[in-house]
Design a protein around this motif. Structure first.
Motif, mmCIF file in Angstrom:
data_model
loop_
_atom_site.group_PDB
_atom_site.id
_atom_site.type_symbol
_atom_site.label_atom_id
_atom_site.label_comp_id
_atom_site.label_asym_id
_atom_site.label_seq_id
_atom_site.Cartn_x
_atom_site.Cartn_y
_atom_site.Cartn_z
ATOM 1 N N SER A 370 0.823 -1.216 0.000
ATOM 2 C CA SER A 370 0.000 0.000 0.000
ATOM 3 C C SER A 370 0.853 1.261 0.000
ATOM 4 N N ILE A 371 1.957 1.234 0.761
ATOM 5 C CA ILE A 371 2.846 2.402 0.808
ATOM 6 C C ILE A 371 3.536 2.604 -0.539
ATOM 7 N N ILE A 372 3.869 1.506 -1.220
ATOM 8 C CA ILE A 372 4.471 1.611 -2.557
ATOM 9 C C ILE A 372 3.496 2.288 -3.515
ATOM 10 N N LEU A 373 2.198 1.948 -3.405
ATOM 11 C CA LEU A 373 1.183 2.476 -4.330
ATOM 12 C C LEU A 373 0.667 3.863 -3.935
ATOM 13 N N MET A 374 1.032 4.351 -2.764
ATOM 14 C CA MET A 374 0.539 5.643 -2.259
ATOM 15 C C MET A 374 1.019 6.782 -3.170
ATOM 16 N N ASN A 375 0.096 7.638 -3.607
ATOM 17 C CA ASN A 375 0.432 8.730 -4.533
ATOM 18 C C ASN A 375 0.853 10.007 -3.817
ATOM 19 N N ASP A 376 0.252 10.267 -2.639
ATOM 20 C CA ASP A 376 0.609 11.479 -1.904
ATOM 21 C C ASP A 376 1.097 11.069 -0.516
ATOM 22 N N ASP A 377 0.743 11.829 0.504
ATOM 23 C CA ASP A 377 1.200 11.488 1.857
ATOM 24 C C ASP A 377 0.084 10.906 2.718
ATOM 25 N N GLU A 378 -0.963 10.377 2.060
ATOM 26 C CA GLU A 378 -2.087 9.781 2.799
ATOM 27 C C GLU A 378 -2.356 8.370 2.288
ATOM 28 N N LEU A 379 -2.470 7.429 3.247
ATOM 29 C CA LEU A 379 -2.828 6.052 2.899
ATOM 30 C C LEU A 379 -4.342 5.964 2.762
ATOM 31 N N LYS A 380 -4.789 5.528 1.590
ATOM 32 C CA LYS A 380 -6.230 5.474 1.322
ATOM 33 C C LYS A 380 -6.655 4.042 1.008
ATOM 34 N N THR A 381 -7.956 3.817 1.120
ATOM 35 C CA THR A 381 -8.506 2.488 0.852
ATOM 36 C C THR A 381 -8.163 2.021 -0.554
ATOM 37 N N GLU A 382 -8.101 2.956 -1.485
ATOM 38 C CA GLU A 382 -7.799 2.610 -2.883
ATOM 39 C C GLU A 382 -6.390 2.039 -3.056
ATOM 40 N N ASN A 383 -5.528 2.244 -2.046
ATOM 41 C CA ASN A 383 -4.171 1.689 -2.104
ATOM 42 C C ASN A 383 -4.125 0.215 -1.729
ATOM 43 N N LEU A 384 -5.226 -0.301 -1.177
ATOM 44 C CA LEU A 384 -5.274 -1.700 -0.747
ATOM 45 C C LEU A 384 -5.526 -2.626 -1.935
ATOM 46 N N PRO A 385 -5.109 -3.902 -1.831
ATOM 47 C CA PRO A 385 -5.432 -4.868 -2.890
ATOM 48 C C PRO A 385 -6.942 -4.969 -3.078
ATOM 49 N N LEU A 386 -7.383 -5.258 -4.295
ATOM 50 C CA LEU A 386 -8.819 -5.276 -4.611
ATOM 51 C C LEU A 386 -9.588 -6.273 -3.754
ATOM 52 N N GLU A 387 -8.971 -7.448 -3.482
ATOM 53 C CA GLU A 387 -9.701 -8.461 -2.699
ATOM 54 C C GLU A 387 -9.985 -7.980 -1.281
ATOM 55 N N ILE A 388 -9.117 -7.116 -0.751
ATOM 56 C CA ILE A 388 -9.354 -6.567 0.588
ATOM 57 C C ILE A 388 -10.359 -5.428 0.522
ATOM 58 N N GLN A 389 -10.299 -4.615 -0.542
ATOM 59 C CA GLN A 389 -11.274 -3.542 -0.707
ATOM 60 C C GLN A 389 -12.694 -4.093 -0.780
ATOM 61 N N HIS A 390 -12.819 -5.277 -1.385
ATOM 62 C CA HIS A 390 -14.146 -5.870 -1.572
ATOM 63 C C HIS A 390 -14.630 -6.646 -0.353
ATOM 64 N N ALA A 391 -13.786 -6.752 0.677
ATOM 65 C CA ALA A 391 -14.171 -7.521 1.869
ATOM 66 C C ALA A 391 -15.408 -6.932 2.529
#
Length: 450
Positions: A370-391
């Motif tokens: 998630s930190i690798i995929l982070m675009n700015d300085d905030e960790l967001k749900t969209e940074n999580l793998p899709l299977e976890i987002q859909h949980a």
């Protein structure tokens, strides 16, 4: 800071002369005239090296060396004698002296010798510091968790750590069994000795036998010299046998012998070797079922399971997910040189809804990704793998069809259990979140045997 030297000699003129020379070399020098005052000085000051006469009014420098090394292991002792003799020199080295030289020869030797002794002292202090840091890193205080079930597990481990009892750690993959094994070792009387870990599933049977017990030269093709096994390496310390359920039956028999007799046989050797080790074993298998299937020895099971600790799965300690997440965010943001200013609330809530079959190890990997995929300085749900987002959508997927009574009961039971885990077993809070009466919750808990 200058290095400190203590001169112990009853010849005041010689002592003062040597002190003057050493002071000019940049050392801080203290003086004593006998054993008693020398030991007192060692108590009062942080001394690096002692230069000591062999013959003193109240004792011998050779004997004093042993007393000093027993009490202050990092202090080096250089002995001076007017009349050198081989027996004294041999005993001095046995007692831990850095060197033993004859007076008169010391003028050219003492300064280079002192610098060598100081180097050894510096190295010993560094090793001590690293060992201290390692001990702190693997202490129980570093285990993350405040859930009731985790605190109970830590309390059990602390109690058994004080003993020499064999411990069996059980639980799913990724629950932190090696972390607990290291913490038990660090809290034990063996903490100053080796902690040796081996994964029993990582080697073939023959290689595992050689790794664990060692081998004699010529025992098999490629065995060109004697090899110490890990049990020998762990002598007086602790050996951690991870995934012990994967061990072959004939190796289990050899392990049983070590536990029962404290002796092991190297591969290709006929004479047993005595070893004193504490065994901590771990498995994610049900060993009782493995015994029934004929894959694990029942006698060995009862030997290694004297004290069992079951490590909870992450879904049983949902309250700890936020703590673990914050820890891994700190670790990986520092490692990747990324600043995480904020963690979106829905990010944590989505993590809490995931089943975590891989437990802490899986969570760690998810946070790193998630930190690798982070675009700015905030960790967001969209940074999580899709299977976890859909949980979080799984409940709505169930409600999209007509449920049978059996399916409905299962869904209700699962949901109540998740909320109980979320509140760390607080039934009043659970009833509030479920929007039902407390009496109804108690009835449901009894009905579903939660």
């Amino acid at each position: 800071m200058s290095n400190t030297i203590l001169i112990i000699d009853d010849e005041e003129k010689l002592r003062n002369l040597l002190a003057k020379i050493l002071t000019m070399e940049g050392f801080e020098v203290f003086q004593s005239g006998d054993c008693k005052s020398g030991l007192k000085r060692l108590e009062q000051n942080a001394i690096d090296v002692v230069i000591c006469d062999v013959k003193l009014p109240d004792g011998r420098g050779v004997d004093l060396t042993k007393t000093i090394k027993d009490k202050y292991p990092t202090v080096e002792v250089i002995l001076l004698t007017a009349y050198g003799n081989i027996p004294d020199g041999v005993q001095a080295i046995k007692n831990g002296a850095f060197d033993y030289i004859t007076k008169g020869d010391d003028n050219n030797k003492i300064i280079p010798l002192l610098h060598k002794a100081i180097e050894k002292v510096s190295l010993s202090k560094r090793v001590q510091q690293l060992e201290k840091q390692l001990g702190e890193k693997h202490s129980f205080d570093k285990i993350i968790g405040k859930s009731k079930i985790m605190l109970q597990t830590i309390d059990l481990a602390k109690k058994v750590a004080e003993t020499d009892t064999t411990v069996l750690l059980t639980g799913e993959t990724g629950t932190g069994k090696e972390v607990f094994a290291q913490a038990i070792h660090q809290a034990s009387r063996r903490s100053n000795q080796s902690f040796v870990a081996i994964n029993c599933s990582a080697f073939s049977k023959d290689l595992l036998e050689s790794e664990m017990f060692g081998h004699k030269a010529g025992a098999f093709t490629g065995a060109v010299k004697d090899q110490k096994g890990l049990f020998e390496e762990a002598h007086n310390g602790t050996i951690f046998l991870d995934e012990i359920g994967e061990m072959a039956l004939d190796l289990q028999a050899k392990l049983l012998r070590i536990i029962e007799s404290g002796e092991l046989l190297k591969v290709g050797e006929s004479k047993p070797i005595k070893v004193n080790v504490r065994i901590i074993a771990a498995t994610n298998r049900d060993l009782l079922k493995e015994i029934e299937a004929g894959h694990f020895r029942e006698d060995l099971y009862y030997r290694i399971s004297v004290f069992q600790i079951k490590l909870p799965a992450l879904r049983e300690r949902i309250v700890d997910i936020e703590l673990l997440t914050n820890h891994f965010v700190t670790v990986f943001s520092h490692k990747m040189n990324k600043k995480v200013r904020k963690i979106e609330e829905s990010f944590i809530e989505t993590l809490k809804l995931h089943n975590w079959n891989g437990n802490i190890r899986e969570l760690k990997n998810v946070i790193e990704r998630s930190i690798i995929l982070m675009n700015d300085d905030e960790l967001k749900t969209e940074n999580l793998p899709l299977e976890i987002q859909h949980a979080s959508q799984s409940a709505s997927a169930i409600s999209g069809k007509i449920l049978t009574n059996f399916e409905l009961a299962n869904a209700e039971k699962s949901h109540i259990q998740k909320v109980l885990n979320y509140t760390n077993g607080n039934k009043t809070k659970t009833a509030e979140l479920l929007n039902i009466a407390l009496t109804t919750l108690y009835r449901k808990i009894e009905e579903y045997k939660l």
